[in-house]
Design a protein around this motif. Structure first.
Motif, mmCIF file in Angstrom:
data_model
loop_
_atom_site.group_PDB
_atom_site.id
_atom_site.type_symbol
_atom_site.label_atom_id
_atom_site.label_comp_id
_atom_site.label_asym_id
_atom_site.label_seq_id
_atom_site.Cartn_x
_atom_site.Cartn_y
_atom_site.Cartn_z
ATOM 1 N N GLU A 102 36.572 -24.223 37.733
ATOM 2 C CA GLU A 102 35.667 -23.096 37.903
ATOM 3 C C GLU A 102 35.627 -22.717 39.373
ATOM 4 O OE1 GLU A 102 32.003 -24.489 36.195
ATOM 5 O OE2 GLU A 102 32.455 -23.537 34.270
ATOM 6 N N VAL A 103 35.661 -21.416 39.630
ATOM 7 C CA VAL A 103 35.652 -20.936 41.012
ATOM 8 C C VAL A 103 34.612 -19.841 41.163
ATOM 9 C CG1 VAL A 103 38.072 -21.494 41.431
ATOM 10 C CG2 VAL A 103 37.484 -19.263 40.502
ATOM 11 N N ALA A 104 34.110 -19.725 42.373
ATOM 12 C CA ALA A 104 33.151 -18.659 42.652
ATOM 13 C C ALA A 104 33.811 -17.309 42.447
ATOM 14 C CB ALA A 104 32.624 -18.795 44.082
ATOM 15 N N GLY A 146 37.967 -28.943 46.749
ATOM 16 C CA GLY A 146 37.935 -30.337 46.343
ATOM 17 C C GLY A 146 36.687 -30.759 45.613
ATOM 18 N N THR A 147 35.762 -29.848 45.369
ATOM 19 C CA THR A 147 34.529 -30.239 44.697
ATOM 20 C C THR A 147 34.459 -29.729 43.269
ATOM 21 O OG1 THR A 147 33.383 -28.270 45.525
ATOM 22 C CG2 THR A 147 33.265 -30.257 46.883
ATOM 23 N N SER A 148 35.452 -28.979 42.836
ATOM 24 C CA SER A 148 35.405 -28.411 41.493
ATOM 25 C C SER A 148 35.841 -29.442 40.467
ATOM 26 C CB SER A 148 36.323 -27.184 41.400
ATOM 27 O OG SER A 148 35.852 -26.154 42.232
ATOM 28 N N GLU A 149 35.160 -29.462 39.336
ATOM 29 C CA GLU A 149 35.505 -30.356 38.240
ATOM 30 C C GLU A 149 36.710 -29.802 37.494
ATOM 31 O OE1 GLU A 149 33.449 -32.095 34.126
ATOM 32 O OE2 GLU A 149 32.325 -30.812 35.522
ATOM 33 N N SER A 161 37.231 -13.664 34.071
ATOM 34 C CA SER A 161 36.988 -13.367 32.664
ATOM 35 C C SER A 161 35.684 -13.959 32.158
ATOM 36 C CB SER A 161 38.143 -13.889 31.812
ATOM 37 O OG SER A 161 38.279 -15.288 31.953
ATOM 38 N N LYS A 162 35.233 -15.039 32.783
ATOM 39 C CA LYS A 162 33.995 -15.661 32.315
ATOM 40 C C LYS A 162 32.759 -15.015 32.930
ATOM 41 C CE LYS A 162 33.962 -20.136 31.889
ATOM 42 N NZ LYS A 162 34.050 -21.574 32.221
ATOM 43 N N ARG A 163 32.967 -14.104 33.873
ATOM 44 C CA ARG A 163 31.839 -13.521 34.563
ATOM 45 C C ARG A 163 30.943 -12.691 33.670
ATOM 46 N NH1 ARG A 163 30.682 -12.080 39.703
ATOM 47 N NH2 ARG A 163 29.051 -10.947 38.608
ATOM 48 N N THR A 164 31.393 -12.322 32.467
ATOM 49 C CA THR A 164 30.548 -11.530 31.587
ATOM 50 C C THR A 164 29.269 -12.281 31.254
ATOM 51 O OG1 THR A 164 32.517 -10.562 30.623
ATOM 52 C CG2 THR A 164 30.472 -10.274 29.408
ATOM 53 N N PHE A 165 29.399 -13.603 31.069
ATOM 54 C CA PHE A 165 28.237 -14.392 30.659
ATOM 55 C C PHE A 165 27.916 -15.526 31.634
ATOM 56 C CE2 PHE A 165 30.295 -12.784 26.772
ATOM 57 C CZ PHE A 165 29.276 -11.990 26.292
ATOM 58 N N GLN A 166 28.802 -15.799 32.587
ATOM 59 C CA GLN A 166 28.580 -16.905 33.491
ATOM 60 C C GLN A 166 28.814 -16.471 34.926
ATOM 61 O OE1 GLN A 166 30.362 -20.621 32.380
ATOM 62 N NE2 GLN A 166 30.543 -20.021 30.236
ATOM 63 N N GLU A 167 28.362 -17.329 35.855
ATOM 64 C CA GLU A 167 28.462 -16.992 37.263
ATOM 65 C C GLU A 167 29.864 -17.200 37.819
ATOM 66 O OE1 GLU A 167 25.574 -19.679 38.791
ATOM 67 O OE2 GLU A 167 23.969 -18.193 38.760
ATOM 68 N N LEU A 168 30.675 -18.048 37.163
ATOM 69 C CA LEU A 168 31.933 -18.478 37.740
ATOM 70 C C LEU A 168 33.146 -17.928 37.006
ATOM 71 C CD1 LEU A 168 31.029 -22.231 38.334
ATOM 72 C CD2 LEU A 168 30.845 -20.331 39.945
ATOM 73 N N GLY A 169 34.237 -17.747 37.744
ATOM 74 C CA GLY A 169 35.525 -17.447 37.149
ATOM 75 C C GLY A 169 36.296 -18.737 36.959
ATOM 76 N N ILE A 170 37.562 -18.645 36.554
ATOM 77 C CA ILE A 170 38.352 -19.856 36.373
ATOM 78 C C ILE A 170 39.668 -19.731 37.131
ATOM 79 C CG2 ILE A 170 37.330 -20.335 34.125
ATOM 80 C CD1 ILE A 170 40.001 -19.435 32.869
ATOM 81 N N LYS A 171 40.183 -20.869 37.548
ATOM 82 C CA LYS A 171 41.471 -20.951 38.228
ATOM 83 C C LYS A 171 42.375 -21.880 37.413
ATOM 84 C CE LYS A 171 43.737 -22.522 42.439
ATOM 85 N NZ LYS A 171 43.553 -23.256 43.721
ATOM 86 N N PRO A 172 43.316 -21.343 36.624
ATOM 87 C CA PRO A 172 44.228 -22.191 35.849
ATOM 88 C C PRO A 172 45.180 -22.954 36.761
ATOM 89 C CG PRO A 172 44.183 -19.934 35.001
ATOM 90 C CD PRO A 172 43.544 -19.915 36.352
ATOM 91 N N GLU A 173 45.539 -24.161 36.352
ATOM 92 C CA GLU A 173 46.506 -24.984 37.069
ATOM 93 C C GLU A 173 47.422 -25.673 36.070
ATOM 94 O OE1 GLU A 173 44.115 -26.270 41.095
ATOM 95 O OE2 GLU A 173 43.950 -27.597 39.363
ATOM 96 N N GLY A 174 48.586 -26.068 36.540
ATOM 97 C CA GLY A 174 49.470 -26.867 35.709
ATOM 98 C C GLY A 174 49.013 -28.316 35.679
ATOM 99 N N HIS A 175 49.524 -29.070 34.710
ATOM 100 C CA HIS A 175 49.116 -30.466 34.564
ATOM 101 C C HIS A 175 50.282 -31.255 33.977
ATOM 102 C CE1 HIS A 175 45.987 -33.515 34.517
ATOM 103 N NE2 HIS A 175 46.317 -33.862 33.281
ATOM 104 N N MET A 176 50.503 -32.467 34.463
ATOM 105 C CA MET A 176 51.558 -33.329 33.938
ATOM 106 C C MET A 176 50.993 -34.706 33.609
ATOM 107 S SD MET A 176 54.848 -32.555 36.377
ATOM 108 C CE MET A 176 55.255 -30.897 36.928
ATOM 109 N N ILE A 177 51.490 -35.276 32.514
ATOM 110 C CA ILE A 177 51.095 -36.609 32.085
ATOM 111 C C ILE A 177 52.369 -37.394 31.788
ATOM 112 C CG2 ILE A 177 49.773 -37.974 30.406
ATOM 113 C CD1 ILE A 177 48.192 -35.400 29.777
#
Length: 291
Positions: free
Chosen positions: A196-198, A219-222, A254-270
């Protein structure tokens, strides 16, 4: 080919009419349920090309333009007895989800896989949590990496995933018996997370809330998961981590319609060692069977 398996899943739908909605207004949780029968198929070259390519584009997000997705889709469809698609309206329709594995070593001379290996190594260099991948996927390495690609439409429930992984294990076992090149040392799962990002919208018109300020600090975003099963798979991993996409992409409001924050997608590897992969699949089955 015939479908392999069917199960019933419930998906929530909006009330059928205003009248029925008002009759059930005594409870906020009242919804009408639609029974959907999901069907599992082998990948079908004559039906699945466009659907798989669309799901791959969704999986790689803005970095999708770094790869020849048509060539990657062709490679998936060239091994029709390995992997699964999930559909609702029969075999000739587009898949709603898919899962497959590609032998990186076997196909390392194909241009799309060469670029994939370069991509993986580049991301491993950017995130110390993934650093061991740099040597593992190098062409001269002794490791045999099975690249697991899986994606689904956003409204498809996570419960479709464990059967796909279970069938993949069975198919790999059969392939090894037939001396086919699927005797892996490791499995590398590509996925996606987000933070989540401002929001940048109207930031000059109103002061930021505490939540927005926290999200704006590096570095503080979950980390949140597009694929909830990733949290289970990580318990069996030798390494895992998220990374920023190489291609610059706009942060989503896209989430700003109902929430304060936007989102920042990232890749992930396992990365999971082959001798722990079966336990990881069993962990998925247990997790989702508990609801």
């Amino acid at each position: 080919m015939a479908k392999r398996k069917e199960i019933d899943k419930n998906r929530e739908e909006e009330p059928e009419s205003q009248e029925s909605s008002s009759e059930e207004s005594s409870s906020d949780d009242d919804t009408n349920m639609l029974d959907v029968e999901f069907e599992w198929f082998d990948p079908q070259p004559e039906h699945d090309f466009h659907g798989l390519k669309t799901l791959l584009r969704q999986l790689f997000d803005v970095d999708a333009q770094s790869f020849d997705l048509s060539a990657l889709t062709d490679l998936i469809l060239a091994q029709p007895l390995l992997g699964s698609t999930v559909k609702v309206d029969g075999n000739k329709t587009d898949p709603y989800a898919f899962l497959t594995v590609i032998n990186l070593h076997e196909h390392q001379d194909k241009e799309v896989i060469e670029k994939m290996i370069v991509y993986i190594r580049a991301q491993a260099k950017r995130n110390s949590a993934l650093s061991k991948l740099d040597d593992l996927v190098e062409k001269s390495a002794n490791a045999r990496i099975g690249l697991v690609l899986t994606e689904r439409l956003v409204n498809i429930p996570s419960e479709v995933v464990p059967p796909m992984y279970k069938m993949l294990l069975e198919e790999i076992s059969w392939a090894i018996e037939e001396k086919e090149p699927y005797n892996f040392t490791h499995y590398l799962i590509l996925s996606k997370t987000y933070q989540e990002v401002a929001s940048a919208l109207n930031e000059e018109d109103s002061p930021k809330s505490k939540k927005q300020k926290k999200a704006g600090k590096k570095g503080t975003s979950e980390v949140f998961y597009f694929h909830p099963e990733d949290e289970v798979l990580q318990r069996h991993a030798s390494c895992f981590g998220s990374y920023e996409y190489l291609v610059e992409g706009a942060k989503s409001d896209s989430k700003r319609t109902f929430q304060e924050l936007g989102i920042k997608p990232e890749g992930h590897m396992i990365l999971i060692e082959a001798n722990k992969f079966e336990a990881a699949v069993k962990g998925l089955q247990e997790y989702f069977s508990q609801g």
